[in-house]
Enzyme design. Structure first.
Site, mmCIF file in Angstrom:
data_model
loop_
_atom_site.group_PDB
_atom_site.id
_atom_site.type_symbol
_atom_site.label_atom_id
_atom_site.label_comp_id
_atom_site.label_asym_id
_atom_site.label_seq_id
_atom_site.Cartn_x
_atom_site.Cartn_y
_atom_site.Cartn_z
ATOM 1 N N SER A 114 0.830 -1.218 0.000
ATOM 2 C CA SER A 114 0.000 0.000 0.000
ATOM 3 C C SER A 114 0.857 1.258 0.000
ATOM 4 O O SER A 114 1.952 1.282 0.567
ATOM 5 C CB SER A 114 -0.879 -0.011 1.258
ATOM 6 O OG SER A 114 -1.479 1.247 1.449
ATOM 7 N N TYR A 139 -2.116 5.271 -4.180
ATOM 8 C CA TYR A 139 -3.179 6.266 -4.003
ATOM 9 C C TYR A 139 -2.626 7.494 -4.704
ATOM 10 O O TYR A 139 -1.625 8.067 -4.265
ATOM 11 C CB TYR A 139 -3.412 6.565 -2.511
ATOM 12 C CG TYR A 139 -4.310 5.572 -1.819
ATOM 13 C CD1 TYR A 139 -5.546 5.219 -2.353
ATOM 14 C CD2 TYR A 139 -3.941 5.013 -0.590
ATOM 15 C CE1 TYR A 139 -6.377 4.325 -1.707
ATOM 16 C CE2 TYR A 139 -4.775 4.121 0.058
ATOM 17 C CZ TYR A 139 -5.990 3.772 -0.510
ATOM 18 O OH TYR A 139 -6.811 2.892 0.131
ATOM 19 N N THR A 165 -5.320 2.565 -7.208
ATOM 20 C CA THR A 165 -6.639 2.424 -6.570
ATOM 21 C C THR A 165 -7.512 3.593 -6.987
ATOM 22 O O THR A 165 -7.192 4.753 -6.721
ATOM 23 C CB THR A 165 -6.484 2.335 -5.040
ATOM 24 O OG1 THR A 165 -5.745 1.149 -4.751
ATOM 25 C CG2 THR A 165 -7.837 2.252 -4.346
ATOM 26 N N LYS A 247 -7.437 -0.712 -9.627
ATOM 27 C CA LYS A 247 -8.117 -1.450 -8.549
ATOM 28 C C LYS A 247 -9.334 -0.666 -8.075
ATOM 29 O O LYS A 247 -9.213 0.522 -7.729
ATOM 30 C CB LYS A 247 -7.165 -1.657 -7.369
ATOM 31 C CG LYS A 247 -7.822 -2.280 -6.138
ATOM 32 C CD LYS A 247 -6.790 -2.591 -5.052
ATOM 33 C CE LYS A 247 -7.403 -3.259 -3.846
ATOM 34 N NZ LYS A 247 -8.102 -2.347 -2.939
ATOM 35 N N HIS A 271 -13.331 -2.458 -2.452
ATOM 36 C CA HIS A 271 -12.452 -2.056 -1.351
ATOM 37 C C HIS A 271 -12.837 -2.791 -0.054
ATOM 38 O O HIS A 271 -12.748 -2.248 1.043
ATOM 39 C CB HIS A 271 -12.548 -0.542 -1.146
ATOM 40 C CG HIS A 271 -11.268 0.135 -0.724
ATOM 41 N ND1 HIS A 271 -10.566 0.988 -1.544
ATOM 42 C CD2 HIS A 271 -10.568 0.093 0.442
ATOM 43 C CE1 HIS A 271 -9.505 1.457 -0.887
ATOM 44 N NE2 HIS A 271 -9.487 0.909 0.317
ATOM 45 N N GLY A 304 -14.245 -10.681 0.436
ATOM 46 C CA GLY A 304 -15.005 -11.787 1.020
ATOM 47 C C GLY A 304 -14.426 -13.173 0.794
ATOM 48 O O GLY A 304 -15.055 -14.167 1.165
HETATM 49 C C1 FNR Z 1 -7.772 -2.074 2.864
HETATM 50 N N1 FNR Z 1 -7.811 -1.936 1.471
HETATM 51 C C2 FNR Z 1 -6.924 -1.082 0.849
HETATM 52 N N2 FNR Z 1 -6.924 -0.970 -0.517
HETATM 53 C C3 FNR Z 1 -6.031 -0.175 -1.144
HETATM 54 O O1 FNR Z 1 -6.045 -0.092 -2.366
HETATM 55 N N3 FNR Z 1 -5.103 0.529 -0.410
HETATM 56 C C4 FNR Z 1 -5.044 0.481 0.954
HETATM 57 O O2 FNR Z 1 -4.185 1.104 1.577
HETATM 58 C C5 FNR Z 1 -6.007 -0.322 1.614
HETATM 59 N N4 FNR Z 1 -6.034 -0.379 2.981
HETATM 60 C C6 FNR Z 1 -6.896 -1.260 3.606
HETATM 61 C C7 FNR Z 1 -6.864 -1.357 5.005
HETATM 62 C C8 FNR Z 1 -7.649 -2.311 5.649
HETATM 63 C C9 FNR Z 1 -7.577 -2.444 7.138
HETATM 64 C C10 FNR Z 1 -8.492 -3.163 4.884
HETATM 65 C C11 FNR Z 1 -9.315 -4.243 5.549
HETATM 66 C C12 FNR Z 1 -8.557 -3.034 3.514
HETATM 67 C C13 FNR Z 1 -8.709 -2.801 0.659
HETATM 68 C C14 FNR Z 1 -8.029 -4.115 0.325
HETATM 69 O O3 FNR Z 1 -6.977 -3.928 -0.592
HETATM 70 C C15 FNR Z 1 -8.996 -5.144 -0.316
HETATM 71 O O4 FNR Z 1 -9.651 -4.532 -1.406
HETATM 72 C C16 FNR Z 1 -10.046 -5.701 0.658
HETATM 73 O O5 FNR Z 1 -9.493 -5.885 1.946
HETATM 74 C C17 FNR Z 1 -10.578 -7.038 0.129
HETATM 75 O O6 FNR Z 1 -11.601 -7.539 0.919
HETATM 76 P P1 FNR Z 1 -11.394 -8.651 2.095
HETATM 77 O O7 FNR Z 1 -10.475 -9.742 1.560
HETATM 78 O O8 FNR Z 1 -10.795 -7.912 3.260
HETATM 79 O O9 FNR Z 1 -12.785 -9.128 2.340
#
Ligand code: FNR
Length: 377
Positions: A114, A139, A165, A247, A271, A304
């Site tokens: 990230s 980002y 993203t 993404k 997300h 999920g």
């Molecule tokens: C994320 N996600 C996320 N996505 C991204 O592009 N940059 C980021 O910094 C973050 N940070 C982030 C923090 C936390 C705590 C979570 C739970 C999620 C989203 C992540 O990449 C992903 O899309 C989801 O977590 C997928 O869903 P599941 O597997 O958690 O159900």
């Protein structure tokens, strides 16, 4: 190995890892990881969507040799699983992204780092020691110079692609975090890429006199960008030779636009239910998008995915590989070993499920392996 020790690497379920995380972390940190935006409708749908598809197994096939590998963006991935970009990982364990990336790499699982990592992108890629590809999640900052600098650093550090993203022009309406008055950046987590960025330092910390705390307001100011549009992708293309993956695509028209604009792949994602509450599940969006794209672009999905059969369903509906987010973060409460344990169980579960479904090569999983189920449960 015999068929009877097939589950030798099984530790506990993702649900048990989550319970452990809930007991171990502070309530605001746990909520930050586990929760979704708004009423958490989308968060719930991401999981229930998998129950609406049935796997149709085939039998009397020699499944004694199985190949879990898939192709993505000119790389061969040992397994169709990657670790999703998750920011601020030191709120879960002091080793944060180093533990997660290192653990993934030892199992040949790619890692997506990230922008808001608690270690620099250079430290993270070094930790992977070239054992699996790593991708840098961008980002898109509201400062072109900083954006260009991050991308150049990722390319120099050996990243295999840039994951932009696109579902976060601003943060979702995260009620639990607002209730807790919690955003991890305020604790100093997630800012290493800025503290280590020469361009950011030159523009926002001239003379190098500011403490990390004093730099947080500028980081928050430029972290997200509400003005980026499709036309800006050319700008990015001119600054990197790496593949560019978007993404956060949910709309089939956006998938087609991605194709028109020449991106190299898309990640169908909401997300993890943390951005726009009320969207459908990522799996349903994948189904629609895969039908439109017809194999013209690599497709990845997340949201999920908790068990092996979920991965079979995602691949059957058109994904080339999947990402997991929260499951490995729950494992991270036990550091690198926890991340490895979560991944090992998931991969073994996938391998077991694949065999029983009569599949020898996961890359051959197609739509005929699933059927929509609309009856009652
Ligand atoms: C994320 N996600 C996320 N996505 C991204 O592009 N940059 C980021 O910094 C973050 N940070 C982030 C923090 C936390 C705590 C979570 C739970 C999620 C989203 C992540 O990449 C992903 O899309 C989801 O977590 C997928 O869903 P599941 O597997 O958690 O159900």
């Amino acid at each position: 190995m015999t068929v009877f020790d097939i589950a030798a690497d099984f530790t506990v379920t993702v649900e048990e890892w989550e319970a452990l995380a809930k007991r171990t972390l502070t309530a605001p940190a746990y909520d930050y990881v586990a929760s979704g935006s708004g009423a958490e409708e989308t968060l719930a749908k991401n999981k229930t969507a998998f129950r609406q598809w049935d796997i149709i197994p085939q039998v009397l096939i020699d499944v004694s040799e199985r190949d879990l590998s898939v192709q993505l963006l000119n790389e061969t991935l040992a397994v169709p699983v990657m670790l999703a970009p998750v920011g601020f990982q030191t709120i879960v364990h002091p080793d944060g992204e180093l533990a997660a990336a290192g653990g993934a790499a030892e199992l040949k699982v790619p890692f997506v780092a990230s922008t808001v990592s608690s270690f620099s992108l250079e430290e993270i890629s070094a930790e992977m020691k070239g054992q699996a590809p790593c991708y840098f999640q961008l980002y898109w900052p509201a400062d072109d110079d900083v954006a260009a600098s991050l991308v150049a650093r990722a390319e120099a550090a050996g990243y295999a692609g840039i994951v932009v993203t696109v579902d976060t022009p601003l943060l979702g309406w995260r009620e639990k975090d607002m209730h807790n008055r919690y955003f991890p950046i305020e604790t100093g987590a997630g800012i290493a890429n800025f503290l280590n960025d020469p361009t950011f330092q030159q523009k926002y910390n001239e003379g190098g006199t500011l403490t990390y705390k004093q730099q947080i307001p500028a980081i928050k100011r430029i972290l997200l960008n509400q003005k980026v549009t499709w036309n800006k992708l050319d700008w990015l293309r001119q600054r990197t030779t790496l593949p560019i993956v978007l993404k956060g695509i949910m709309h089939e028209e956006d998938a087609l636009l991605a194709l028109d604009y020449g991106v190299d792949g898309i990640i169908v994602s909401n997300h993890g239910g943390r951005q726009l509450d009320g969207t459908g599940s990522a799996l349903e969006a994948l189904d629609v998008i895969a039908n439109k794209i017809q194999g013209r672009l690599p497709l990845v999905v997340d949201g999920g995915i908790r068990r092996g059969p979920d991965i079979i369903k995602a691949l059957a509906l058109g994904a080339d590989t999947v990402l997991i987010g929260r499951p490995y973060i729950y494992g991270l409460t036990e550091g690198k070993q926890g991340v490895k344990a979560v991944l090992t169980s998931l991969i073994k579960d996938l391998d077991t499920s694949v065999a029983i479904a009569g599949i020898t090569h996961v890359s051959s999983i197609g739509r005929s392996f699933v059927r929509k189920y609309s009856g009652p449960y």
